[in-house]
Design a protein around this motif. Structure first.
Motif, short mmCIF file in Angstrom:
data_model
loop_
_atom_site.label_atom_id
_atom_site.label_comp_id
_atom_site.label_asym_id
_atom_site.label_seq_id
_atom_site.Cartn_x
_atom_site.Cartn_y
_atom_site.Cartn_z
N PRO B 139 0.75 -1.11 -0.22
CA PRO B 139 0.00 -0.15 0.16
C PRO B 139 0.94 1.30 -0.17
CG PRO B 139 -0.86 -1.55 1.47
CD PRO B 139 0.37 -2.27 0.89
N PHE B 221 -5.74 3.01 3.35
CA PHE B 221 -5.29 1.31 2.99
C PHE B 221 -3.94 0.91 4.01
CE2 PHE B 221 -9.16 0.96 1.09
CZ PHE B 221 -9.09 0.73 -0.12
N VAL B 222 -2.89 1.91 4.00
CA VAL B 222 -1.66 1.60 4.97
C VAL B 222 -2.10 1.04 5.88
CG1 VAL B 222 0.16 2.58 6.01
CG2 VAL B 222 -0.43 3.45 3.72
N PHE B 223 -3.26 1.26 6.72
CA PHE B 223 -3.63 1.06 8.07
C PHE B 223 -4.49 -0.42 7.83
CE2 PHE B 223 -1.27 3.92 10.29
CZ PHE B 223 -1.41 5.35 9.28
N MET B 225 -5.14 -2.23 5.34
CA MET B 225 -4.72 -3.53 4.89
C MET B 225 -3.93 -4.24 5.73
SD MET B 225 -5.95 -3.86 1.60
CE MET B 225 -7.24 -2.63 1.36
N THR B 226 -3.69 -4.02 6.91
CA THR B 226 -2.97 -4.79 8.02
C THR B 226 -4.03 -5.55 8.67
OG1 THR B 226 -2.83 -3.16 9.85
CG2 THR B 226 -1.16 -3.14 8.20
N ILE B 227 -3.47 -6.69 9.62
CA ILE B 227 -4.60 -7.32 10.19
C ILE B 227 -4.54 -7.11 11.70
CG2 ILE B 227 -5.01 -9.36 8.85
CD1 ILE B 227 -2.39 -10.52 10.02
N GLN B 228 -4.05 -5.76 11.92
CA GLN B 228 -4.12 -5.39 13.10
C GLN B 228 -5.42 -4.98 13.78
OE1 GLN B 228 -1.40 -5.86 14.82
NE2 GLN B 228 0.04 -5.96 13.28
N TRP B 231 -7.52 -1.49 13.19
CA TRP B 231 -7.04 -1.12 11.83
C TRP B 231 -7.64 -1.54 10.81
CZ3 TRP B 231 -0.98 -0.25 12.05
CH2 TRP B 231 -0.57 0.90 12.68
N ARG B 376 -1.67 -8.42 18.87
CA ARG B 376 -1.94 -9.67 19.22
C ARG B 376 -0.59 -10.20 19.70
NH1 ARG B 376 -4.89 -9.44 14.56
NH2 ARG B 376 -7.14 -9.72 14.97
N MET B 377 -0.19 -9.57 20.53
CA MET B 377 0.95 -10.32 21.59
C MET B 377 1.13 -9.70 22.87
SD MET B 377 3.93 -7.90 19.75
CE MET B 377 4.30 -6.74 20.32
#
Lengths: 132, 444, 257
Positions: B139, B221-223, B225-228, B231, B376-377
């Protein structure tokens, strides 16, 4: 010409300043300086002929970097039909042991900087404690 | 000579005065801005020499003020397109005095949007690798393409609309005549040239609207498109575009008010302009609230643990002060001011706009940073407090933007003279005819 | 100067010929390059994976042999602060690593025991998609590689990794390396780094340093495509955990309780 009395001396001064490196070197005797990289005592030839490698070692090393890191290919087939490992430290530096006495001699003279040694560690660097 | 000057300037003397008259206020402003810019440069040099360690960023929260600036500045850039292009396409005649100042905001602030990303890079000496080794799956590359396109098209729009005024300045002669002559591209004001120009500006205006929507969608989409958690949301595309238009239009109101006061343009930029934009801004406030509400209620109702952890940190946890401050600034303060006609004066809209601009910066911050605290950690406890370097660079960017803007006003009129004159001479009859065409024919 | 069309074509043709001389020479002389070894085909025969037998790891409390080995041979600096730490392999408490495991009513004694974490070398790595310069990419043998020469330090890969496996060099790391290993380069400031499954050791036929260093033999490394390999044997007939498999990243690090 208009303002000739100001322009001509100014022009002479400007040309003098701009060419100062040239005549300063001539006067102080530094013009004759030729860099003397210390060649390895035992080996007589590099992996490629001297003329070729003197001009192309930068491109060669960049190709090696691409090939090793991105393609995993480590074997270089030299023009003398011998195979060498594409490894700056283990191939090149195994003969040219001291970077300061070989590489830097010409690089410093020509004003060339490279970033290779920002990460890679040359053989004598650890011994001389020059890492930190 | 004087006659010619009179003929060119005619009744629009205030529009030209700021080019030639430089008061004490201008010098003071420019000095302060230049000092802030130099301070920002010093901060950046510190960062360049020492690395990003001088910022408050950490292994846990590695994106902060710079990326917030990036999204914020790109957001503000939507102002120009909206006010200039959209209103032109909608044939809203009241856009005439403010089209150039908003386009200028767009073009200049885009550069700082891009600049903010480059400032954030760990190896800025390798910035061109993004083009040389471009990976179009990323992205960030989509960003590079769309922002470049947007900057190009907006600059062309700005320049095209500037040509007739440059020709006016060229005709006035003087020391800078050569400069204006080159830039005016041989404009004579002939009918044919006007037709071509209108066509070109029209085409560019229509082209820039989808580009504008793409730009901030792609930034989101920079944000997205991540799986965070928080976001990865489908709403980010439209949410960011709405937020961009929202903050952009608010910043244009601020710019309008400053220019109006500083350059005595009261007769051109009138309360009606603030009123109209104020009503639009009110609509945007409500639209922004709608998107925020939709997003948050979806999160709450889903009740997924990872998402809720971040959500609560925003509502009542570490980020609660910033979250509620931004909500107050973006919604609670502006809405009553903009909704109630009594308060929708120039002063009112400006106060609402300043509140919105500050609130929207915080909104970007509150979107970016909390997600990074609870990926997720295992939570590792690092907290993000921006350092003086980051604030100085933000101040430096804004100051440089204002400085460049001020210098522009010394070269070109900030209110488009030819558009005002076109409004006076042609638009009145054109609009009157248009309205007549809506009504039944006379005599039937 | 009046130029006829014919003359123009002549000049253009000569120019094109001249311009194509150097690239043409380059292409022709590159025709007899040695066969790359290993080829993508040979690499694709393997798919590296790691299994971590947690109960064996927990037999030695406070042991950090694998972490020390990895960080030593790879010149990983010790920056000492939570803010700037760089780690290729580290531990975290069990209930934080696997938050989806139920502990509210099923209290276990291993809830707070340390679980070894490293880059999962995913089969569908999100980080690879986000890198704007392809400084990180997935090799045919499954390893997610890092090219420190190309990284521009945008940290998007760090934003994409759902496991937090990547670290960034916020400053020059060299002053913070306890004992430099001259066999492996250091990194500069401004680039991202992570575990690379000891690619340089694999090339010499060695196993990763962490696997070798483990006294309890809790780490098993091998070729997942080889049905007879030790790792396949170890993973058989067991309940095996991965970190967040529902994200679809297909991690290649397996945890056996």
């Amino acid at each position: 010409m208009y303002d000739g009395k100001k322009i001509i001396p100014g022009l002479i001064l400007f040309v003098g300043l701009v060419t100062s490196p040239l005549w300063y070197n001539a006067v102080s005797g530094k013009a004759g300086y030729v860099p003397k990289p210390e060649l390895p005592a035992d080996k007589k030839e590099c992996i490629e002929p001297k003329a070729y490698i003197r001009i192309n070692h930068k491109v060669l090393l960049e190709d090696w970097k691409e090939s090793v890191v991105r393609n995993g290919v480590r074997i270089y087939k030299a023009s003398n039909k011998k195979n060498y490992n594409m490894d700056l430290n283990r191939t090149c530096m195994s003969c040219h042991k001291d970077k300061t006495k070989f590489c830097d001699q010409c690089h410093n003279y020509a004003g060339v900087t490279n970033k290779c040694w920002d990460c890679h560690i040359y053989p004598t660097q650890v011994k001389e404690q020059k890492i930190k | 000579m004087v006659d010619k000057e009179h003929k060119i300037i005619a009744e629009d003397a205030p529009l030209f005065e700021h080019i030639w008259k430089t008061g004490k206020g201008f010098y003071i402003t420019v000095s302060i801005l230049a000092a802030l810019v130099l301070w920002g440069v010093y901060a950046y040099v510190t960062q360049y020499l020492n690395g990003l360690t001088v910022t408050g960023l950490s292994r846990q929260i590695f994106w902060g003020v710079y990326i917030t600036n990036f999204v914020f500045f790109i957001g503000i850039s939507h102002a120009g397109t909206f006010i200039s292009a959209v209103l032109r396409v909608l044939k809203a005649e009241w856009r005439r005095p403010i089209s150039r100042l908003s386009e200028l905001t767009t073009v200049f602030i885009l550069m700082f949007g891009v600049g903010s990303v480059l400032i954030d890079l760990g190896r800025p000496d390798r910035m061109l690798y993004a083009i040389r080794y471009a990976n179009f799956q990323s992205p960030l590359l989509w960003d590079v393409c769309s922002i470049t396109m947007y900057l190009t098209v907006s600059s062309i729009c700005l320049y095209l609309a500037l040509i007739p005024d440059i020709a006016l300045l060229r005709d006035l002669g003087g020391r800078r005549e050569w400069f204006y002559r080159i830039l005016s591209l041989g404009w004579t004001g002939a009918e044919e040239q006007h037709r071509r120009l209108e066509k070109a500006i029209g085409a560019m205006s229509i082209l820039v609207i989808p580009v504008m929507i793409t730009v901030h969608t792609v930034v989101s989409f920079v944000f997205a498109m991540t799986i965070q958690p928080l976001w990865h949301s489908a709403i980010f595309g439209p949410y960011f575009v709405v937020g961009a238009i929202f903050s952009g239009v608010a910043s244009v109101i601020v710019v309008m008010a400053i220019l109006r006061k500083a350059y005595h343009l009261e007769s051109y930029i009138k309360p009606i302009h603030f009123n109209n934009i104020g009503i639009f801004l009110m609509a945007m406030t409500l639209l922004w609230f709608y998107f925020t509400f939709a997003e948050n209620i979806t999160i709450i109702y889903g009740n997924e643990p990872v998402h809720m952890a971040i959500f609560w940190s925003k509502i009542s946890g570490k980020f609660a002060p910033l979250f509620w401050l931004h909500f107050t600034l973006c919604f609670v303060i502006p809405l009553p001011i903009l909704a109630i006609k009594k308060y929708r004066t120039i002063r009112g809209t400006v106060i609402a706009s300043i509140s919105i601009v500050l609130g929207m910066w915080l909104e970007r911050f509150v979107i970016i940073v909390p997600t990074l605290t609870r990926q997720r950690m295992p939570v590792e406890g690092a907290f993000y407090i921006p350092t003086w370097v980051e604030w100085s660079i933000l101040a430096g960017c804004i100051s440089l933007f204002m400085l460049l803007y001020a210098l522009f006003t010394k070269l070109f009129p900030i209110v488009p003279v030819w558009e005002i004159r076109e409004g006076r001479e042609k638009a009145v009859t054109a609009v009157s005819d248009r309205i007549k065409s809506y009504l039944p024919e006379q005599g039937t | 100067m009046e130029l006829s069309r014919r003359t123009l074509f002549k000049i253009a043709g000569l120019t094109l010929l001249g311009l194509s001389a150097k690239p043409g020479w380059k292409i022709l002389s590159a025709l007899d390059q040695p066969e790359p070894s290993p080829t993508p085909e040979t690499l694709a025969k393997k798919k590296w994976g790691m299994a971590i037998e947690l109960k064996k790891c927990w037999q030695d409390e406070g042991c950090k042999d694998c972490i020390d080995a990895c960080h030593r041979i790879h010149n990983v600096p010790d920056l000492g602060t939570l803010k700037e730490e760089i780690k290729w392999i580290w531990t975290s408490p069990y209930d934080k690593v696997f938050p989806e495991h139920e502990f509210e009513v099923t209290e276990e004694d291993y809830q707070h025991k340390p679980v070894l974490l490293l880059c999962n070398q995913c089969d569908d790595p999100p980080c690879v998609r986000y890198c704007p310069t392809r400084a990180t990419w997935k090799r045919e043998d499954g390893i997610v590689m890092m090219d420190f020469h190309r990284c521009i330090g945008c940290r998007y890969c760090m934003a994409g990794c759902p496991y937090g496996s990547r670290s960034f060099n916020w400053r020059d790391p060299r002053p913070f390396i306890k004992k430099v290993n001259p066999e492996f380069p250091t990194r500069t400031r401004g680039v991202v780094e992570k575990c690379n499954f000891c690619v340089e050791r694999l090339e010499q036929g060695l196993i990763p340093a962490c696997v070798e260093a483990c006294k309890e033999k809790a780490l098993i490394f091998g070729n997942l495509k080889d049905q007879q390999s030790e790792i396949r044997r170890v993973l058989q007939n067991k309940v095996v955990y991965q970190r967040q498999p529902e994200l679809g990243t297909k991690p290649k690090v397996f945890y056996i309780l």
